[in-house]
Design a protein around this motif. Sequence first.
Motif, PDB file in Angstrom:
ATOM      1  N   UNK A  83       0.829  -1.195   0.000  1.00  0.00           N
ATOM      2  CA  UNK A  83       0.000   0.000   0.000  1.00  0.00           C
ATOM      3  C   UNK A  83       0.869   1.252   0.000  1.00  0.00           C
ATOM      4  N   UNK A  84       0.248   2.375  -0.322  1.00  0.00           N
ATOM      5  CA  UNK A  84       0.957   3.667  -0.323  1.00  0.00           C
ATOM      6  C   UNK A  84       2.268   3.564  -1.094  1.00  0.00           C
ATOM      7  N   UNK A  85       2.200   3.000  -2.260  1.00  0.00           N
ATOM      8  CA  UNK A  85       3.406   2.756  -3.050  1.00  0.00           C
ATOM      9  C   UNK A  85       4.071   4.057  -3.465  1.00  0.00           C
ATOM     10  N   UNK A  86       5.394   4.007  -3.494  1.00  0.00           N
ATOM     11  CA  UNK A  86       6.218   5.153  -3.858  1.00  0.00           C
ATOM     12  C   UNK A  86       7.053   4.805  -5.088  1.00  0.00           C
ATOM     13  N   UNK A  87       7.478   5.812  -5.837  1.00  0.00           N
ATOM     14  CA  UNK A  87       8.338   5.516  -7.000  1.00  0.00           C
ATOM     15  C   UNK A  87       9.580   4.715  -6.621  1.00  0.00           C
ATOM     16  N   UNK A  88      10.102   4.927  -5.419  1.00  0.00           N
ATOM     17  CA  UNK A  88      11.299   4.183  -5.007  1.00  0.00           C
ATOM     18  C   UNK A  88      11.008   2.713  -4.707  1.00  0.00           C
ATOM     19  N   UNK A  89       9.751   2.317  -4.727  1.00  0.00           N
ATOM     20  CA  UNK A  89       9.418   0.896  -4.595  1.00  0.00           C
ATOM     21  C   UNK A  89       9.547   0.157  -5.925  1.00  0.00           C
ATOM     22  N   UNK A  90       9.787   0.890  -6.990  1.00  0.00           N
ATOM     23  CA  UNK A  90       9.940   0.272  -8.306  1.00  0.00           C
ATOM     24  C   UNK A  90      11.113  -0.701  -8.302  1.00  0.00           C
ATOM     25  N   UNK A  91      10.845  -1.949  -8.679  1.00  0.00           N
ATOM     26  CA  UNK A  91      11.870  -2.993  -8.655  1.00  0.00           C
ATOM     27  C   UNK A  91      11.265  -4.283  -9.193  1.00  0.00           C
ATOM     28  N   UNK A  92      12.128  -5.253  -9.387  1.00  0.00           N
ATOM     29  CA  UNK A  92      11.663  -6.622  -9.614  1.00  0.00           C
ATOM     30  C   UNK A  92      11.557  -7.283  -8.245  1.00  0.00           C
ATOM     31  N   UNK A  93      10.407  -7.848  -7.973  1.00  0.00           N
ATOM     32  CA  UNK A  93      10.152  -8.485  -6.683  1.00  0.00           C
ATOM     33  C   UNK A  93      10.250  -9.995  -6.838  1.00  0.00           C
ATOM     34  N   UNK A  94      11.023 -10.596  -5.938  1.00  0.00           N
ATOM     35  CA  UNK A  94      11.279 -12.023  -5.973  1.00  0.00           C
ATOM     36  C   UNK A  94      10.770 -12.685  -4.701  1.00  0.00           C
ATOM     37  N   UNK A  95      10.120 -13.790  -4.878  1.00  0.00           N
ATOM     38  CA  UNK A  95       9.731 -14.639  -3.751  1.00  0.00           C
ATOM     39  C   UNK A  95      10.874 -15.615  -3.483  1.00  0.00           C
ATOM     40  N   UNK A  96      11.089 -15.951  -2.214  1.00  0.00           N
ATOM     41  CA  UNK A  96      12.154 -16.876  -1.865  1.00  0.00           C
ATOM     42  C   UNK A  96      11.730 -17.765  -0.706  1.00  0.00           C
ATOM     43  N   UNK A  97      12.301 -18.968  -0.686  1.00  0.00           N
ATOM     44  CA  UNK A  97      12.052 -19.926   0.396  1.00  0.00           C
ATOM     45  C   UNK A  97      13.368 -20.218   1.096  1.00  0.00           C
ATOM     46  N   UNK A  98      13.320 -20.199   2.411  1.00  0.00           N
ATOM     47  CA  UNK A  98      14.539 -20.363   3.207  1.00  0.00           C
ATOM     48  C   UNK A  98      14.626 -21.763   3.779  1.00  0.00           C
ATOM     49  N   UNK A  99      15.809 -22.360   3.599  1.00  0.00           N
ATOM     50  CA  UNK A  99      16.068 -23.634   4.223  1.00  0.00           C
ATOM     51  C   UNK A  99      16.557 -23.425   5.637  1.00  0.00           C
TER      52      UNK A  99
END
Length: 116
Positions: A83-99
Motif C-alpha cells: 500500500x501507499x506505493x512510492x516511486x522508489x518501490x519500483x523494482x523486480x520483486x522475488x519470492x524466496x524460500x529459506x532452508x
Amino acid sequence: QVRLVESGGGLVQAGGSLRLSCACSESIFGFSAMGWNRQAPGKQRELVASITRGGNTEYADSVKGRFTISRDIAQNTVYLQMNSLKPEDTAVYYCAAKGFLSWDYWGQGTQVTVSS
C-alpha cells in the motif's frame, strides 16, 4: 525441484496498491521462512519482508507500515500486500524460500513499477 511462481506485479501510480502472490510447488511449512526480496536497477537485492514457519514477520524499515506479508498454508501461497506505493518501490520483486540457513529457492520475479 521446488518452484516458486510470482504474480501480481504491474504499473501503478504513486499512492496506489498492489498485491503480489507467490505460489509454491511444495508445502511452505517445509521451509523455515518465506520472503519477498526486491532489486531495483543498479542496486543490490534487498529483503523487504519475511514470515517464519511460526508466523513471525519482519520488514525492512523502508516498507514498515506500508507492506504486509501473509500466507495461506493450505494453498502453499505467500502474499505481499503493498500500500501507499512510492516511486522508489519500483523494482523486480522475488519470492524466496529459506532452508535451514540460507534462501535456497527463488522465483523468476515480477516487475513492479510505480509512477510519480
